[in-house]
Design an enzyme around this catalytic site. Structure first.
Site, short mmCIF file in Angstrom:
data_model
loop_
_atom_site.label_atom_id
_atom_site.label_comp_id
_atom_site.label_asym_id
_atom_site.label_seq_id
_atom_site.Cartn_x
_atom_site.Cartn_y
_atom_site.Cartn_z
N GLN A 116 0.78 -1.24 0.00
CA GLN A 116 0.00 0.00 0.00
C GLN A 116 0.81 1.30 0.00
O GLN A 116 0.45 2.26 -0.68
CB GLN A 116 -0.94 0.02 1.22
CG GLN A 116 -1.85 1.22 1.23
CD GLN A 116 -2.78 1.33 2.42
OE1 GLN A 116 -3.33 2.38 2.67
NE2 GLN A 116 -2.98 0.26 3.17
N GLU A 126 1.34 -1.28 8.27
CA GLU A 126 0.56 -0.13 8.75
C GLU A 126 0.49 0.03 10.28
O GLU A 126 0.91 1.03 10.84
CB GLU A 126 -0.87 -0.25 8.17
CG GLU A 126 -1.87 0.74 8.70
CD GLU A 126 -1.58 2.17 8.27
OE1 GLU A 126 -1.30 2.39 7.09
OE2 GLU A 126 -1.65 3.07 9.13
N ASP A 167 0.77 3.76 5.94
CA ASP A 167 1.01 3.40 4.54
C ASP A 167 0.71 4.56 3.59
O ASP A 167 1.60 5.11 2.96
CB ASP A 167 0.11 2.22 4.15
CG ASP A 167 0.66 0.90 4.66
OD1 ASP A 167 1.86 0.84 4.96
OD2 ASP A 167 -0.12 -0.06 4.76
N GLY A 215 -7.30 20.65 19.16
CA GLY A 215 -6.88 22.04 19.10
C GLY A 215 -7.41 22.86 20.24
O GLY A 215 -7.89 22.33 21.24
N GLY A 216 -7.36 24.17 20.08
CA GLY A 216 -7.77 25.08 21.16
C GLY A 216 -9.27 25.28 21.25
O GLY A 216 -9.75 25.92 22.18
#
Ligand code: CAO
Length: 415
Positions: free
Chosen positions: A16, A138, A167, A246-247
């Protein structure tokens, strides 16, 4: 005219990671010649077979826009053919186990002798170091790259993700390295080696968790749910469930029908700039001015209460209704789409992100087209090649062998 027209790729990839890279280059117009072992081919041709006798979807979905040449590169005549191919190609891409190319007799030094302009691009599981010799798939990369330890819920085991970041993710990294090396070659006139290790690729995609590892030294990670739950932090970035990375705090919340449909959920982000809109939508206008809720900092310890209240509202709507109501108010939400829903989504068909392809052995199937759109380089997704479908064509047109020479090559068992 396609962006990479005129670039010829010697595609020595399999499974892959490497095929993702060369398929992308093919989508952009490169001539990708996939070299496969005679009679065997890429192992994925016969993995996860759903139509007896046909190439698997695993193979077809990763090998569009390529030609297939069978060649035994351990056979003397086969080696000679490969040498000519190296002379004719701009880029050689491989993701064999460490050392396999050298064992075949094609060291970087030898490749440079044959073609000093060659870009040699390789994917390995690990870069130089204690694990450099390991074979890697993977999920090994997801685990060794830091993704698994930071995925899943705090009270559960590490979890791997369905997105193939080891992959396909590393294949994307490699593709960028290749076009960058080709760009540099325009000025230097020389090829170079491009390497991408799967561990590095995964870590790059898990960068925000290394950020959090360092922020831990300054105190608890207040945007993680466990902060509001009073659960102490350890010495490494914890698993954060579905908390936003995130924030702007976010969660996956139940929607109408969740009892029957295990994808009836939405992702909901409490974007600070539209907090007042959120309060109105969920029927809590009093939270707009209440100092316990009015600021992002005040809200952090109360995320469970806040998302619990939002969920009481989302559970009264379908995931698509949530989208329809929130989008005009700039509240970022996203329905949890199943693969079935995605495969039936007309807009993805319209943009060529999902493409129906016809294959002589298996008939029609769906694939993911090129996810990167270039305004001046349209993508036509062409079916994957059958094993050795273009052997004769490549020997003749690319390498200039005569019919009698081709007969000898065939007789030697090299193709
Ligand atoms: N003619 C003759 N021999 C060929 C050939 C050809 N056309 N193509 C491949 N071979 C040979 C190789 O030279 C190698 O021989 P040696 O072991 O004698 O050197 C042999 O086939 C097997 O190659 P391999 O070791 O790469 O294959 P594998 O199935 O044992 O391992 C994998 C597969 C993926 C674990 C390994 O290739 C690897 O670690 N690759 C790098 C990391 C990677 O890309 N992993 C992601 C794979 S996608 O999940």
């Amino acid at each position: 005219m396609k962006a990479l027209e005129g670039v010829r790729i010697l595609d020595f990839t399999h499974v892959q990671s490497g095929p993702t890279c060369t398929q992308l280059l093919g989508f952009f117009g490169a001539d990708v010649i996939k070299v496969e072992r005679p009679g065997v081919g890429d192992a994925t041709r016969k993995q996860l077979v759903d139509v007896e006798g046909a190439d698997s979807l695993y193979f077809t979905m990763l090998n569009h826009n390529k030609r297939s040449l069978t060649l035994n590169t351990k056979n003397e005549t086969g080696k000679e053919v490969l040498e000519r191919l190296i002379g004719e190609c701009d880029v050689m891409v491989e993701n064999f186990a460490p050392g396999a190319l050298d064992r075949m007799g094609f060291t970087w030094e030898r490749i440079q002798e044959l073609n000093p302009r060659m870009v040699l691009a390789s994917i390995k599981g690990f870069g130089p170091g204690p694990y450099a010799e390991c074979k890697v798939y993977e999920n090994v990369a997801q685990c060794a790259g830091g993704a698994a330890s930071t995925t899943g819920f705090l009270d559960g085991p590490p979890v791997v993700t369905g997105a193939q970041i080891g992959d396909s993710g590393t294949g994307l990294h490699l593709a960028l390295g290749i076009v960058t090396a080709l760009y540099q070659r325009e000025k230097s006139g020389k090829g170079q080696m491009v390497s991408a290790a799967m561990q590095d690729g995964v870590l790059n995609l898990t960068r925000v968790k290394l950020r959090d590892q360092q922020r831990l030294a300054a105190g608890p990670l207040t945007e993680y749910s466990q902060y509001g739950e009073g659960i102490p932090f350890g010495d490494s970035t914890p698993r954060a469930g579905n908390d936003s990375g995130g924030g702007q705090p976010g969660r996956i919340l139940k929607c109408k029908g969740w009892e029957q449909d295990n994808n009836a959920y939405t992702y909901f982000i409490t974007q600070a700039a539209v907090w007042k809109n959120i309060c109105d939508v969920i029927g809590k206008p009093e939270w707009k001015e209440d100092e316990e809720f009015a600021t992002p900092v005040a809200r952090l310890p109360k995320l469970n209460q806040i998302f619990g209240t939002i969920e009481e509202w989302t559970m009264t709507k379908t995931k698509f209704e949530v989208m329809d109501i929130c989008n005009p108010l700039n509240i970022p939400v996203g329905p949890i789409l199943s693969m079935k829903e995605i495969s039936e989504e007309p807009s993805l068909r319209d943009t060529g992100t999902i493409v129906e392809v016809d294959h002589p052995e298996r008939g029609k199937y769906l694939t993911v087209g090129c996810p990167i759109k270039l305004s001046d380089s349209p993508v036509d997704v062409e079916r994957s090649p059958l094993l050795g479908e273009h052997t004769q064509e490549v020997l003749q047109d690319v390498l200039g062998y005569s019919s009698s020479e081709i007969e000898k090559i065939v007789a030697s068992g090299a193709v």
